[in-house]
Enzyme design. Structure first.
Site, PDB file in Angstrom:
ATOM      1  N   LYS A 155       0.823  -1.267   0.012  1.00 44.22           N
ATOM      2  CA  LYS A 155       0.117   0.013  -0.039  1.00 44.22           C
ATOM      3  C   LYS A 155       0.772   1.243  -0.127  1.00 44.22           C
ATOM      4  CE  LYS A 155      -3.797  -2.127  -0.088  1.00 44.22           C
ATOM      5  NZ  LYS A 155      -5.036  -1.973   0.648  1.00 44.22           N
ATOM      6  N   SER A 186      -2.711 -12.736   4.426  1.00 44.39           N
ATOM      7  CA  SER A 186      -3.215 -12.556   3.084  1.00 44.39           C
ATOM      8  C   SER A 186      -2.385 -13.125   2.077  1.00 44.39           C
ATOM      9  CB  SER A 186      -3.502 -11.099   2.875  1.00 44.39           C
ATOM     10  OG  SER A 186      -2.204 -10.479   2.820  1.00 44.39           O
TER      11      SER A 186
END
Length: 303
Positions: A42, A264
């Protein structure tokens, strides 16, 4: 490599061929996004949201940035905001990783928690309410801002294509949270490889593929509603990976491979192995490891 500032270190992360036995003698390549300076994929998004906001005249020197986030986007936004000395408020559901929230604060952001039961929808509502009370505020809103997939279409996707140096990409497997990483990267790959089999990965409890909504331990992926970006790309399959499988691969990756990955990434690896079972012999599968396990240690990620 000599650099002048930390922002120059965003992107150009390693692509690792995972050294495990893969069905059909296939190959799994994982982009190691924990090597970004803020520790996750991110960072790419945070910088794009801020830089594009400035370019469009939405962000000025006096603007307060307000963003709902589960953590990594907040770190990426706060990191990008430091470049321009912007005040930042991040709205985070209370239960998300303590380490992530500590890093946001370390980067100068104010963190406001919302009730866990309100999930990301509650955090988004609160962020918009706060913005209404501040004269010069901007909410990038990663969940609806098409700068989100664009960030990956113009950075992560081309990097993967370049890293593989002409090798075919038979499948692209990535977690679905906001949908930006999956859609943007897939668009770049599909632009040069129309036949790439594209797979969205979600935890059990995420609503894609008509799955029932419910709680899950896997952080960073999972959706409460279909992301608006999904209409822009072909997605061939949704893989639903239970928490216990994702966390099993988190433990095995550390013990057997020396890879400290988040949950994840564990889900993405499990899904990649399942996809390999249906592909031709010797297929190349590309996936994303968004961050590392270090920011989940307070949640006993290895228990």
């Amino acid at each position: 490599m000599l650099v002048q500032n930390v922002y120059q270190l965003i992107g150009h992360t390693p692509l690792l061929e995972i050294p495990i036995e893969v069905p059909n003698e296939s190959h799994i390549f994982a982009k190691l996004e924990m090597y970004n300076p803020g520790g996750s994929i991110k960072d790419r998004l945070g910088m794009t949201l801020i830089e594009d906001g400035i370019a469009k005249g939405l962000i000025k020197e006096t603007t307060t940035i307000i963003e709902p986030t589960a953590g990594n986007t907040g770190i990426g936004v706060a990191l990008a905001a430091t470049k321009h000395h912007l005040k930042t408020i991040l709205v985070v559901p209370k239960h998300f990783s303590f380490e992530k929230q500590a890093l946001m604060k370390a980067l100068g952001a104010t963190v406001i928690n919302t009730p866990d039961e309100d999930a990301m929808a509650g955090a988004t509502k609160r962020a918009l309410q706060i913005a209404e009370r501040i004269e010069d505020a901007y909410v990038p809103n990663q969940f609806t801002n098409f700068d989100n997939p664009h960030a990956y279409e113009h950075s992560l996707g081309p990097e993967i294509i370049s890293d593989l140096d002409g090798r075919p990409i038979d499948a692209f497997v990535a977690g679905a949270g906001t949908g930006g990483t999956l859609v943007g990267t897939a668009k770049a790959i599909q632009s040069v490889s129309l036949n790439t089999y594209t797979v969205a990965v979600q935890p059990r409890g995420s609503i894609l593929d008509n799955q029932p909504k419910g709680p899950h331990r896997t952080e960073g992926i999972g959706v409460e509603q279909v992301p608006p970006f999904f209409k822009d790309v072909r997605i061939d399959e949704v893989q639903t990976i239970p928490d216990e499988v994702a966390f099993g691969w988190v433990k095995r990756a550390a013990k057997d491979l020396g890879l400290l990955i988040g949950s994840s990434a564990g889900a993405a690896l499990a899904a990649s192995l399942k996809v390999a079972e249906k592909l031709p012999v010797g297929a190349n599968i590309v996936t994303i490891f968004p961050d590392s396990s270090e920011r989940y240690l307070s949640e006993n990620i290895y228990d």
